[in-house]
Motif scaffolding. Structure first.
Motif, PDB file in Angstrom:
ATOM      1  N   THR A  45       0.804 -53.725  27.571  1.00 32.78           N
ATOM      2  CA  THR A  45       1.772 -52.638  27.732  1.00 32.78           C
ATOM      3  C   THR A  45       1.971 -51.905  26.403  1.00 32.78           C
ATOM      4  O   THR A  45       1.535 -52.379  25.348  1.00 32.78           O
ATOM      5  CB  THR A  45       3.152 -53.164  28.202  1.00 32.78           C
ATOM      6  OG1 THR A  45       3.829 -53.782  27.094  1.00 32.78           O
ATOM      7  CG2 THR A  45       3.010 -54.156  29.342  1.00 32.78           C
ATOM      8  N   ALA A  46       2.648 -50.783  26.499  1.00 30.28           N
ATOM      9  CA  ALA A  46       2.976 -50.014  25.291  1.00 30.28           C
ATOM     10  C   ALA A  46       4.453 -50.164  24.939  1.00 30.28           C
ATOM     11  O   ALA A  46       4.991 -49.381  24.160  1.00 30.28           O
ATOM     12  CB  ALA A  46       2.629 -48.547  25.511  1.00 30.28           C
ATOM     13  N   GLU A  47       5.105 -51.166  25.511  1.00 29.93           N
ATOM     14  CA  GLU A  47       6.521 -51.378  25.243  1.00 29.93           C
ATOM     15  C   GLU A  47       6.753 -51.644  23.758  1.00 29.93           C
ATOM     16  O   GLU A  47       5.923 -52.268  23.085  1.00 29.93           O
ATOM     17  CB  GLU A  47       7.053 -52.553  26.063  1.00 29.93           C
ATOM     18  CG  GLU A  47       7.116 -52.298  27.555  1.00 29.93           C
ATOM     19  CD  GLU A  47       7.744 -53.469  28.311  1.00 29.93           C
ATOM     20  OE1 GLU A  47       8.240 -54.401  27.654  1.00 29.93           O
ATOM     21  OE2 GLU A  47       7.739 -53.436  29.555  1.00 29.93           O
ATOM     22  N   SER A  48       7.894 -51.196  23.277  1.00 34.70           N
ATOM     23  CA  SER A  48       8.233 -51.431  21.874  1.00 34.70           C
ATOM     24  C   SER A  48       8.556 -52.900  21.648  1.00 34.70           C
ATOM     25  O   SER A  48       8.802 -53.650  22.604  1.00 34.70           O
ATOM     26  CB  SER A  48       9.442 -50.582  21.481  1.00 34.70           C
ATOM     27  OG  SER A  48      10.613 -51.060  22.145  1.00 34.70           O
ATOM     28  N   ILE A  49       8.562 -53.312  20.384  1.00 37.45           N
ATOM     29  CA  ILE A  49       8.893 -54.696  20.048  1.00 37.45           C
ATOM     30  C   ILE A  49      10.309 -55.031  20.508  1.00 37.45           C
ATOM     31  O   ILE A  49      10.564 -56.114  21.037  1.00 37.45           O
ATOM     32  CB  ILE A  49       8.755 -54.937  18.527  1.00 37.45           C
ATOM     33  CG1 ILE A  49       7.333 -54.616  18.066  1.00 37.45           C
ATOM     34  CG2 ILE A  49       9.113 -56.370  18.184  1.00 37.45           C
ATOM     35  CD1 ILE A  49       6.238 -55.367  18.780  1.00 37.45           C
ATOM     36  N   SER A 106      -2.208 -55.054  17.077  1.00 37.84           N
ATOM     37  CA  SER A 106      -3.250 -54.159  16.562  1.00 37.84           C
ATOM     38  C   SER A 106      -4.504 -54.920  16.133  1.00 37.84           C
ATOM     39  O   SER A 106      -5.516 -54.308  15.798  1.00 37.84           O
ATOM     40  CB  SER A 106      -2.722 -53.372  15.355  1.00 37.84           C
ATOM     41  OG  SER A 106      -2.329 -54.258  14.318  1.00 37.84           O
ATOM     42  N   GLY A 107      -4.458 -56.232  16.143  1.00 37.74           N
ATOM     43  CA  GLY A 107      -5.590 -57.039  15.694  1.00 37.74           C
ATOM     44  C   GLY A 107      -6.565 -57.342  16.791  1.00 37.74           C
ATOM     45  O   GLY A 107      -6.521 -56.744  17.876  1.00 37.74           O
ATOM     46  N   PRO A 108      -7.458 -58.307  16.557  1.00 36.65           N
ATOM     47  CA  PRO A 108      -8.525 -58.642  17.517  1.00 36.65           C
ATOM     48  C   PRO A 108      -7.982 -59.270  18.794  1.00 36.65           C
ATOM     49  O   PRO A 108      -8.711 -59.390  19.783  1.00 36.65           O
ATOM     50  CB  PRO A 108      -9.386 -59.656  16.745  1.00 36.65           C
ATOM     51  CG  PRO A 108      -8.469 -60.235  15.703  1.00 36.65           C
ATOM     52  CD  PRO A 108      -7.557 -59.106  15.329  1.00 36.65           C
TER      53      PRO A 108
END
Length: 258
Positions: free
Chosen positions: A218-222, A254-256
């Motif tokens: 998802t693109a939900e915020s932290i 944002s990592g692997p």
């Protein structure tokens, strides 16, 4: 369905009065004149509730409770202590071992029956709640996540089901213990001995599994993710995530792993 109540009481007159009251109220009453007999009868009959005197000659109430809680067959049976007096030390010891309630002798028949009715109602509510619990969470997730997070452990199934149903809320050890009918101390020892983790650690593990899924899918915020899995403080969530994964949620996303 008729409920079975086991009364463990070395005073014959008191025991018989309680058994007659139970019979009159349509319960199935079973009497035991000492602790060792009571443990044997509890294992054999698996009563819905045990009422147990503390001061008995061969095996006191604390020893009875320890024995019952240490046996998978009887571990979840609610137990109400009977005692001539209750000090804070007595309460602490009993609750630590997993007692559900205390009755001070002499007690009236009404008090005796009210305590039994109250505890049985609590057990029935718990069973209905657990039976109604679905492993579907607020994100529409199926059972797979819960089954991969929690180990197979019959004595802790009710604990894991409660965590699965409520991890999105700010629950803690006390909430779980009350829901499944154990004292917090007893539940901590039970979880630690059977899984190597505390109840708090299992709550965190379940939340973090959901956090990883939301970070990946998802693109939900932290802040939104933290709130959706039971954390009112996004900063605290971030610290716990970093402690467990070695990186912050932002870096993990944002990592692997993403």
């Amino acid at each position: 369905m008729v409920k079975t109540i086991l009364v463990i009481e070395d005073e014959a007159q008191t025991r018989e009065i309680f058994l007659r009251c139970l019979k009159f109220e349509k319960f199935k009453g079973i009497g035991a004149e000492n602790g060792s007999t009571g443990v044997r009868l509890a294992t054999k009959h698996r009563p819905d509730l045990v009422v147990c005197d503390i001061m008995m000659p061969d095996m006191n109430g604390y020893e009875v409770l320890t024995s019952l809680r240490g046996n998978a067959v009887t571990a979840a049976i609610p137990l109400i202590f009977l005692t001539a007096k209750v000090t804070m030390a007595d309460l602490r010891q009993g609750m630590t071992l997993g007692a559900d309630d205390y009755l001070t002798k002499p007690c009236t028949v009404e008090t005796f029956l009210d305590a039994i009715a109250s505890r049985l109602k609590r057990q029935d509510e718990l069973k209905r709640g657990l039976q109604a619990t679905s492993f579907m969470d607020a994100q529409g997730q199926d059972q797979a996540t819960a089954e991969t997070i929690f180990p197979e452990c019959p004595r802790l199934n009710a604990v894991f089901e409660f965590i699965e149903a409520h991890y999105q809320k700010p629950i803690n050890l006390t909430d779980v213990a009350q829901a499944v009918g154990y004292s917090p101390a007893y539940l901590t020892n039970l979880s630690q001995s059977h899984t190597g983790r505390t109840v708090k650690a299992w709550i965190i593990a379940r939340r973090m599994a959901q956090a990883r899924q939301l970070l990946s899918n998802t693109a939900e915020s932290i802040k939104q993710i933290a709130s959706s899995i039971g954390y009112t403080d996004a900063g605290y969530f971030t610290r716990q995530f970093r402690k467990l994964h070695g990186v912050t949620p932002q870096v993990w996303r944002s990592g692997p792993n993403s």
